[in-house]
Enzyme design. Structure first.
Site, PDB file in Angstrom:
ATOM      1  N   GLY A  96     -53.703 -24.748  -2.389  1.00 12.79           N
ATOM      2  CA  GLY A  96     -54.144 -23.692  -1.473  1.00 12.79           C
ATOM      3  C   GLY A  96     -55.000 -24.187  -0.319  1.00 12.79           C
ATOM      4  N   ASN A 116     -65.206 -24.606  -1.588  1.00  9.40           N
ATOM      5  CA  ASN A 116     -64.010 -23.775  -1.376  1.00  9.40           C
ATOM      6  C   ASN A 116     -63.572 -23.023  -2.639  1.00  9.40           C
ATOM      7  OD1 ASN A 116     -61.101 -23.193  -0.206  1.00  9.40           O
ATOM      8  ND2 ASN A 116     -60.815 -24.332  -2.118  1.00  9.40           N
ATOM      9  N   TYR A 155     -65.064  -8.850  -5.627  1.00  6.86           N
ATOM     10  CA  TYR A 155     -64.843 -10.114  -4.910  1.00  6.86           C
ATOM     11  C   TYR A 155     -65.640 -10.124  -3.608  1.00  6.86           C
ATOM     12  CZ  TYR A 155     -62.133 -13.441  -2.030  1.00  6.86           C
ATOM     13  OH  TYR A 155     -61.731 -14.458  -1.206  1.00  6.86           O
ATOM     14  N   THR A 195     -51.507 -18.567   0.363  1.00  8.49           N
ATOM     15  CA  THR A 195     -51.817 -19.641  -0.602  1.00  8.49           C
ATOM     16  C   THR A 195     -51.264 -19.178  -1.947  1.00  8.49           C
ATOM     17  OG1 THR A 195     -53.883 -18.680  -1.420  1.00  8.49           O
ATOM     18  CG2 THR A 195     -54.063 -20.057   0.561  1.00  8.49           C
TER      19      THR A 195
END
Ligand SMILES: NC(=O)c1ccc[n+]([C@@H]2O[C@H](COP(=O)([O-])OP(=O)(O)OC[C@H]3O[C@@H](n4cnc5c(N)ncnc54)[C@H](O)[C@@H]3O)[C@@H](O)[C@H]2O)c1
Length: 244
Positions: free
Chosen positions: A15, A83, A149, A184
């Site tokens: 990704g 990341n 999230y 991704t």
């Protein structure tokens, strides 16, 4: 310092993290591919002539040991890219299973915080270093069902600002890239479903979901000497979605 840097990218097996590690390696930097997917990390590291670092960033003891091992071998970490991140499911706030919230908090907040802590002292001692976090425009714009999230990414933006202000006296910069949706493995389901994809793309003034290659250069820039006066920002890379 320009090329030849020691760059540690978390979640770099696949990704966006893989694309970011690839971008650094393409400029002559040495990529350390940290990921809890050990086989994937090995594959990506081999492609980039880098090094795999199997690691669960939510595990404090594992993070300390991994950073100590990298420092013992390379003597320094010039760039950390935080990341690694998970969504882990979705649901409206009123219904969300708390396990989904906890899983996202563990990686996105605890993991980002632990990694930053682990490199902070060595970077402070070296009076040099750059940190790039991967946030999301969701930190600033809600999408129903993604609240857990989005809260973690708002925390990533806060960690970015704290890191920037506390480490500035040591010449260390910290910034974030904040993408809108990117193709991704995380979003593969969305991208393959024409209706879901069209619904996302209607929200984006420039009309398309991003490719990894449209995001990775911004991480490279924020870590570069050209960005030497930029710290504490979370740079939206969203085709204008925050405007709409
Ligand atoms: N894809 C998008 O649309 C999008 C948009 C905005 C932000 N982001 C952010 O970009 C980052 C990368 O996302 P992606 O789309 O490439 O996801 P992905 O699922 O394709 O890749 C994430 C990688 O992180 C690794 N990982 C997960 N938990 C980990 C842990 N605890 N320790 C170490 N590694 C771990 C996974 O093994 C995987 O290799 C994430 O922080 C995500 O929140 C993605």
């Amino acid at each position: 310092m320009a090329a030849g840097r020691i760059v540690l990218v978390t979640g770099a097996a696949q990704g966006l993290g893989r694309g970011i590690a690839q971008a650094f390696a393409g400029k002559g930097d040495f990529a350390i591919v940290a990921d809890r997917d050990a086989a994937g990390a090995e594959r990506t590291a081999a492609e980039l002539s880098g090094q795999a670092l199997p690691l669960d960033i939510s595990d404090a003891a594992a993070v300390s040991a991994a950073i100590a091992a990298v420092l013992a071998e390379h003597g320094r970490i010039d760039v950390l890219v935080n990341n690694a991140g998970v969504v882990g499911g979705g649901g409206l706030l009123a219904d969300l299973d708390v396990a989904v919230l906890d899983a996202a908090l563990a990686v996105n907040v605890r993991g980002t915080f632990l990694m930053t802590q682990a490199v902070a002292r060595p970077m402070m001692a070296a009076r040099s270093g750059v940190i790039v976090n991967v946030s999301s425009i969701g930190a600033r714009q809600p999408t129903p069902g993604m609240g857990h999230y989005e809260a973690t990414k708002a925390a990533v933006d806060a960690i970015t600002r704290t890191t920037a202000i506390e480490l500035a006296p040591y010449g260390i910069r910290a910034n974030a890239v904040a993408p809108g949706p990117v193709i991704t493995p995380l979003t593969a389901g969305l991208a393959e479903n024409p209706e879901a994809r069209a619904a996302w793309e209607r929200r984006i003034p420039l009309g398309t979901i991003a490719e990894v290659a449209q995001i990775a250069p911004a991480a490279l820039f924020l870590a570069s000497p050209e960005a030497s006066h930029i710290t504490g920002v979370s740079l939206a890379l969203d085709g204008g979605q925050l405007l709409a």
